[in-house]
Design an enzyme around this catalytic site. Structure first.
Site, PDB file in Angstrom:
ATOM      1  N   TYR A   1     -51.018 -43.442  35.187  1.00 24.43           N
ATOM      2  CA  TYR A   1     -50.852 -43.297  33.740  1.00 24.43           C
ATOM      3  C   TYR A   1     -50.799 -44.615  32.968  1.00 24.43           C
ATOM      4  O   TYR A   1     -50.689 -44.596  31.746  1.00 24.43           O
ATOM      5  CB  TYR A   1     -49.596 -42.472  33.423  1.00 24.43           C
ATOM      6  CG  TYR A   1     -48.311 -42.972  34.068  1.00 24.43           C
ATOM      7  CD1 TYR A   1     -47.594 -44.016  33.498  1.00 24.43           C
ATOM      8  CD2 TYR A   1     -47.816 -42.394  35.226  1.00 24.43           C
ATOM      9  CE1 TYR A   1     -46.424 -44.471  34.080  1.00 24.43           C
ATOM     10  CE2 TYR A   1     -46.648 -42.831  35.812  1.00 24.43           C
ATOM     11  CZ  TYR A   1     -45.954 -43.872  35.232  1.00 24.43           C
ATOM     12  OH  TYR A   1     -44.792 -44.327  35.818  1.00 24.43           O
TER      13      TYR A   1
ATOM     14  N   HIS B   1     -41.334 -45.525  38.253  1.00 25.67           N
ATOM     15  CA  HIS B   1     -40.104 -44.925  37.724  1.00 25.67           C
ATOM     16  C   HIS B   1     -39.092 -44.740  38.848  1.00 25.67           C
ATOM     17  O   HIS B   1     -37.933 -45.111  38.731  1.00 25.67           O
ATOM     18  CB  HIS B   1     -40.415 -43.584  37.072  1.00 25.67           C
ATOM     19  CG  HIS B   1     -39.210 -42.838  36.609  1.00 25.67           C
ATOM     20  ND1 HIS B   1     -38.463 -43.246  35.527  1.00 25.67           N
ATOM     21  CD2 HIS B   1     -38.616 -41.727  37.083  1.00 25.67           C
ATOM     22  CE1 HIS B   1     -37.447 -42.412  35.355  1.00 25.67           C
ATOM     23  NE2 HIS B   1     -37.517 -41.483  36.295  1.00 25.67           N
TER      24      HIS B   1
ATOM     25  N   ARG C   1     -40.753 -51.838  32.570  1.00 26.67           N
ATOM     26  CA  ARG C   1     -40.559 -51.401  33.947  1.00 26.67           C
ATOM     27  C   ARG C   1     -41.751 -51.860  34.779  1.00 26.67           C
ATOM     28  O   ARG C   1     -42.839 -51.299  34.710  1.00 26.67           O
ATOM     29  CB  ARG C   1     -40.451 -49.869  33.979  1.00 26.67           C
ATOM     30  CG  ARG C   1     -39.925 -49.298  35.279  1.00 26.67           C
ATOM     31  CD  ARG C   1     -40.095 -47.801  35.291  1.00 26.67           C
ATOM     32  NE  ARG C   1     -41.485 -47.427  35.581  1.00 26.67           N
ATOM     33  CZ  ARG C   1     -42.113 -46.390  35.061  1.00 26.67           C
ATOM     34  NH1 ARG C   1     -41.505 -45.621  34.174  1.00 26.67           N
ATOM     35  NH2 ARG C   1     -43.372 -46.112  35.396  1.00 26.67           N
TER      36      ARG C   1
END
Length: 364
Positions: free
Chosen positions: A274, A265, A261
Site C-alpha cells: 500500500y 504496522h 513508520r
C-alpha cells in the site's frame, strides 16, 4: 499512486516545531527551546540507538518464530525518547502496544515486553512500580483510562500529570474523542501524545482527517501543537512544557508528533502492498538517530570512540535480550487464567474448566 502521494509528509509542514534539522543543525524556536549539556545529548543518542536495537532484535525473534507478533517502532524513536525523558517519576504514562522507547525511559526491562508478545504473561511489569501502564491492544481505549487517572491526580491535588500515547488512526475512534471531551470539561492534567506516523495500518492520514490532527484540539477547547517527531530535542522541549502546564492547572494539551513508520504496522503486515518505496526513501533522510549523530560530530561533542562504544553496548543488549527471551519458561496452559482478575471471577472459572476439559481430551 501519483508523485504527491509518493512524497507524502516528506516536506516539513510550516507549523512544525523543530529544534534540530535532518542535517543536524540546531535551530531556535521562540516558544519551545531547551538547553542541553553535551552529556545530555550523548545520553539521548544512546537511548535512541539502544531502543532501536531492542526493536530490531524483537523483529528478528518474531521472524524466527520466537514471538507471536511484534509492533515495530522503527523511525519513531525520537518521539518516544523525547517525550519519555520529559516525564518525572510522579507522572503516569499510558501506552499503546508500540511504546517500547517510553518503556525504556520508565525502566521497564525490555525482556518483559517480549514476554507479552511471546505469550508467556499478561504484561509482565507492575504499572505502579514504573508509572507505566500495561500495553493496550484495543485502539484508543487507553485514552479514557488515562483521563480517569488524570482526574484522580487532580482530586488528590498531586503535583503530577498523565501522558497517553496513540496513533493517527486512533483519532478516528470514539474513545479518543470522548476522552478529549472529558479532559477539556474537567481541565484534567493530561498530555495527549499522538504519534502521527502517516499510516493507520494501510490507511493514509488523509483518510483520518481533512485538517492537521493537532488542530482538532481547538474544537475541544484546549491547545494543540505539531512537533517534528523525528527531532528528539523538539519532542523533549514540547512535551516538558505541556506536562508542566498540566501539572500547574492549565489543563490538557494535544501534541501531534509528525513522524513516519519506517517498518510494517506489525510483523503480520506487508507495507509494500500500500505504499511506494520512494516515500520510505524520502523519510530515511529524516532519520532521528542520524541527525543527533550529525549534531554531535559537527559540534565535536563526541568522537568515534563514543559511537563505537554505544554500538558495542547495543550489540551486548541485543544478545542479552535474545538469550533471556529464549530462556523464558513456557507456562502451563491453564496459567493464562490466573491473573486476569485480582479476585475469583465466575466467568473466568467457567472458561478455565472448559479449557481444562478440552486439554484433557488429548489424553484419551
Amino acid at each position: 499512486m501519483n508523485e504527491d502521494d509518493a512524497s507524502r509528509g516528506a516536506d516539513a509542514p510550516p507549523e512544525l516545531v523543530q529544534l534540530l534539522t535532518p542535517e543536524g543543525e540546531r535551530v531556535e524556536h521562540p516558544d519551545y527551546d531547551i538547553e542541553l549539556t553535551p552529556e545530555e545529548v550523548r545520553s539521548l543518542y544512546r537511548d535512541l540507538v539502544l531502543v532501536r536495537r531492542i526493536d530490531l532484535e524483537a523483529v528478528a525473534l518474531q521472524r524466527q518464530g520466537e514471538l507471536g507478533i511484534w509492533a515495530s517502532l522503527l523511525g519513531q524513536e525520537a518521539a518516544q525518547i523525547g517525550s519519555g525523558r520529559a516525564l518525572t517519576d510522579a507522572d503516569m504514562a499510558f501506552p499503546t502496544y508500540r511504546e517500547h522507547g517510553v518503556a525504556w525511559c520508565r525502566d521497564v526491562d525490555p525482556v518483559k515486553l517480549l514476554g507479552l508478545f511471546r505469550g508467556v504473561n499478561h504484561g509482565g511489569w507492575d504499572p505502579k512500580e514504573h508509572n507505566f501502564h500495561l500495553y493496550t491492544i484495543v485502539i484508543g481505549s487507553q485514552t479514557l483510562h488515562a483521563v480517569g487517572y488524570a482526574m484522580g491526580i487532580q482530586r488528590d491535588d498531586a503535583s503530577a500529570a498523565t501522558i497517553v500515547y496513540f496513533g493517527d488512526g486512533a483519532t478516528s475512534q470514539g474513545d479518543v474523542n470522548e476522552s478529549f471531551i472529558w479532559a477539556s470539561v474537567f481541565n484534567a492534567p493530561i498530555v495527549f501524545f499522538c504519534q502521527n506516523n502517516q499510516w493507520a495500518i494501510s490507511e493514509p492520514l488523509e483518510k483520518q482527517s481533512r485538517i492537521p490532527l493537532y488542530r482538532r484540539a481547538s474544537g475541544f477547547g484546549f491547545p494543540g501543537i505539531r512537533v517534528d517527531g523525528n527531532d528528539v530535542f523538539a519532542c523533549l522541549a514540547v512535551t516538558k512544557k505541556a506536562l508542566e502546564a498540566a501539572r500547574t492547572g492549565q489543563g490538557p494539551t494535544l501534541i501531534e508528533a509528525f513522524t513516519y513508520r519506517m517498518g510494517a504496522h506489525t510483523t503480520t503486515d506487508d507495507p509494500t502492498r500500500y505504499r511506494v518505496a520512494s516515500e520510505l526513501e524520502a523519510w530515511k533522510l529524516k532519520d532521528p538517530i542520524e541527525r543527533v549523530k550529525a549534531y554531535l560530530f559537527k559540534n565535536e561533542l563526541a568522537d568515534q570512540e563514543f559511537f563505537d562504544s554505544v554500538d558495542a553496548e547495543a550489540d551486548r543488549l541485543g544478545a542479552d535480550l535474545r538469550r533471556r527471551c529464549l530462556a523464558m519458561p513456557d507456562p502451563e496452559p491453564l496459567d493464562i487464567f490466573d491473573h486476569v482478575y485480582r479476585e475469583p471471577h465466575a466467568l473466568i472459572d467457567q472458561e478455565r474448566a472448559q479449557f481444562a476439559a478440552y486439554l484433557e481430551g488429548f489424553r484419551d
